[in-house]
Design an enzyme around this catalytic site. Sequence first.
Site, PDB file in Angstrom:
ATOM      1  N   GLU A 175       2.969  -9.540  -9.431  1.00 42.34           N
ATOM      2  CA  GLU A 175       3.629 -10.006  -8.280  1.00 42.34           C
ATOM      3  C   GLU A 175       3.768 -11.597  -8.365  1.00 42.34           C
ATOM      4  O   GLU A 175       2.887 -12.116  -8.525  1.00 42.34           O
ATOM      5  CB  GLU A 175       2.809  -9.753  -6.819  1.00 42.34           C
ATOM      6  CG  GLU A 175       2.868  -8.199  -6.499  1.00 42.34           C
ATOM      7  CD  GLU A 175       2.153  -8.004  -5.247  1.00 42.34           C
ATOM      8  OE1 GLU A 175       1.986  -6.811  -5.067  1.00 42.34           O
ATOM      9  OE2 GLU A 175       1.629  -9.005  -4.416  1.00 42.34           O
ATOM     10  N   GLN A 225      -7.044   0.278  -8.990  1.00 39.27           N
ATOM     11  CA  GLN A 225      -6.666   1.882  -8.800  1.00 39.27           C
ATOM     12  C   GLN A 225      -5.601   2.045  -9.939  1.00 39.27           C
ATOM     13  O   GLN A 225      -5.678   3.461 -10.530  1.00 39.27           O
ATOM     14  CB  GLN A 225      -6.010   2.011  -7.622  1.00 39.27           C
ATOM     15  CG  GLN A 225      -6.989   1.856  -6.172  1.00 39.27           C
ATOM     16  CD  GLN A 225      -6.283   0.801  -5.213  1.00 39.27           C
ATOM     17  OE1 GLN A 225      -5.628   1.141  -4.449  1.00 39.27           O
ATOM     18  NE2 GLN A 225      -6.882  -0.253  -5.045  1.00 39.27           N
ATOM     19  N   ILE A 285      -5.496   1.138 -12.812  1.00 37.28           N
ATOM     20  CA  ILE A 285      -6.102   1.287 -14.435  1.00 37.28           C
ATOM     21  C   ILE A 285      -6.190   2.737 -14.725  1.00 37.28           C
ATOM     22  O   ILE A 285      -6.557   3.097 -15.634  1.00 37.28           O
ATOM     23  CB  ILE A 285      -7.347   0.584 -14.564  1.00 37.28           C
ATOM     24  CG1 ILE A 285      -8.519   0.993 -13.582  1.00 37.28           C
ATOM     25  CG2 ILE A 285      -6.901  -0.776 -14.717  1.00 37.28           C
ATOM     26  CD1 ILE A 285      -9.802   0.677 -13.903  1.00 37.28           C
ATOM     27  N   PRO A 343      -5.242   6.741 -14.676  1.00 34.74           N
ATOM     28  CA  PRO A 343      -3.859   7.874 -14.588  1.00 34.74           C
ATOM     29  C   PRO A 343      -3.307   8.209 -13.350  1.00 34.74           C
ATOM     30  O   PRO A 343      -4.303   8.132 -12.445  1.00 34.74           O
ATOM     31  CB  PRO A 343      -4.418   8.643 -15.629  1.00 34.74           C
ATOM     32  CG  PRO A 343      -5.941   9.007 -15.363  1.00 34.74           C
ATOM     33  CD  PRO A 343      -6.382   7.575 -15.077  1.00 34.74           C
ATOM     34  N   SER A 354      -4.942   2.637   4.190  1.00 34.57           N
ATOM     35  CA  SER A 354      -5.363   1.883   3.065  1.00 34.57           C
ATOM     36  C   SER A 354      -5.615   0.547   3.290  1.00 34.57           C
ATOM     37  O   SER A 354      -6.645  -0.148   2.848  1.00 34.57           O
ATOM     38  CB  SER A 354      -4.304   2.088   1.850  1.00 34.57           C
ATOM     39  OG  SER A 354      -4.617   1.115   0.769  1.00 34.57           O
ATOM     40  N   ARG A 369       0.753  -1.081  -0.098  1.00 32.41           N
ATOM     41  CA  ARG A 369       0.093   0.040  -0.043  1.00 32.41           C
ATOM     42  C   ARG A 369       0.772   1.264   0.079  1.00 32.41           C
ATOM     43  O   ARG A 369       0.240   2.228   0.561  1.00 32.41           O
ATOM     44  CB  ARG A 369      -1.150   0.094   1.252  1.00 32.41           C
ATOM     45  CG  ARG A 369      -1.777  -1.048   1.432  1.00 32.41           C
ATOM     46  CD  ARG A 369      -2.565  -1.871   0.235  1.00 32.41           C
ATOM     47  NE  ARG A 369      -3.442  -0.944  -0.355  1.00 32.41           N
ATOM     48  CZ  ARG A 369      -3.773  -1.298  -1.565  1.00 32.41           C
ATOM     49  NH1 ARG A 369      -3.171  -2.390  -2.191  1.00 32.41           N
ATOM     50  NH2 ARG A 369      -4.498  -0.277  -2.167  1.00 32.41           N
TER      51      ARG A 369
END
EC number: 2.8.2.20
Lengths: 267, 371
Positions: B97, B286, B288, B290, B189, B76
């Site tokens: 990952e 998130q 995807i 900009p 988060s 995060r």
Amino acid sequence: TLMRAMLDAHPAVRCGEETRVIPRILAVKQMWARSSKEKMRLDEAGVTDEVLDSAMQAFLLEIIVKHGEPAPYLCNKDPFALKSLTYLARIFPNAKFLLMVRDGRASVHSMISRKVTIAGFDLNSYRDCLTKWNRAIETMYNQCMEVGLQRCMLVHYEQLVLHPERWMRTLLKFLHIPWNQAVLHHEEMIGKAGGVSLSKVERSTDQVIKPVNVEALSKWVGKIPADVLQDMPVIAPMLAKLGYDPYANPPNYGKPDQKVVENTRRV
Amino acid sequence: MRVTTRRVLLLVGSVAALMVTLHLGQQVLECQQVLSERRHRLMRPENEELVMVDANHVEYRYSKDMPLIFIGGVPRSGTTLMRAMLDAHPEVRCGEETRIIPRVLAMRQAWSKSGREKMRLDEAGVTDAVLDAAMQAFILEVIAKHGEPARYLCNKDPFTLKSSVYLSRLFPNSKFLLMVRDGRASVHSMITRKVTIAGFDLNSYRDCLTKWNKAIEVMYSQCLEIGRARCLPVYYEQLVLHPEQSMHNIMRFLDISWSDTVLHHEELIGKPGGVSLSKIERSTDQVIKPVNMEALSKWIGHIPGDVLQDMAHIAPMLARLGYDPYANPPNYGHPDPLVVNNTHRVLKGDYKTPANLKGHLQVTQNTSSPH
């Protein structure tokens, strides 16, 4: 350890000590593959079976190749690695396997009396150890049958110590390795270059410095609790399957070769 | 001296004898060399070359000496954004990952930590050198083969940076990007998004901040140990406020030529040579979008009062990294116009997660494991 020591005595073969890490990485790999959730996550990450196999081949090869002397035939002995026999047979397509088989009662007596810690085995209980022995040998035996006789050979410990020459000849033929007399005298090659490298922390070292002998065959007789003896075929059905009479204490394993009689006398 | 036939014959005979002696001597030396070589036998791999092949049948060599990039940090902290932006570069591939690299690193660490085990392994010939060779081989295979080939390979598994010193030794030309973020934001988060991380109690801001502190302390100290030439701390806030400047700095650090694409990673999602995303990773929805400022100060007002009070004590790394533990929030800076624009579009709802990237909505679907 006896098996690998005898092979180590052959000038063209090197096994060396137990690596300890090979069974661990195999176990961890098996965990990743078995959990369908984890497998899906890994596939999503591009870490497919193919990628894992490639990484495992690379890792295992480095350990086997580099932890001992070079030799034309490399060999690895880590007892529980054969719980991943079929997997190993797949990632090393030309590999062959020797599955050591012994009367479970003798193996269990040995681990208990010598206090050899093995994960999952309760050394306070013959019953528990025999149950675990049964489960383990069943897994390995099934995989050995699965890969077939061309690639996996069962070697009965008792037969190896009673008739070493006959069995070593059969074995080397199975492995497609030329005969060499040295395999019958591994005790002369201890610690020598091209010979048998032993680890001071391994539990069989003090036994394997001796020539092939019948000392250990029937030490278990009279040591197993009566209730366990009574339930033997139920506790350990693999005994009968492997040819050991569960009610004979001990079974008649056979008569030793003359050489072995002499060795045992010297020992 | 008079030249007689006998003297000439004597001379010729001597020369012949000398030549024979020299020849025999040479043979002996060669023979000795062969014998000694046989005594010092060497194992050589049958296949010396490690090669990846892409869709156009172009071959890329890979080896432990290649300039690998390792991205990590406390989860995060913007690690996925960082790797996505690099993935957008035509010559770089990070990919998802791997999940298993941190695990084998943890196993490796456990084997050498126990003095007893290390001794047993040494006795077995399984020395540090042997283990390191096996680790190099394993890690390389996973990195090279789990995604598309590329000139520059990169790996992002957050907790690998707890082993950055070790990795820097295994891979002598590798570089490291340590993502650093205000711990309060990272913790907020993971708690609000319920991102399971081994060892972090998602019911407690205090516990998570304590664990954040421990983790970043280890990673940061290793980064310093490796040195500025090979490990660069990247501040998430600065990356999202000033992406162009930050990326120029990063590309310069990595010694990779500039490409504008790194500022528009959102245009390369799922494209070949672009950004490959995993539907089960927690930051996919998130990343995807900009580069934007949505996430900077979401934590304000959500941290319990008692934790706020003890902040400097719970998380001393905040101050060390330049975040004022008592400022709620600190002034991270002013965004570039590009980012203001992006944020505007995001808030309007322009970027929805495509169907093929929607993962399960289970709470504990993805566990990150520290070691």
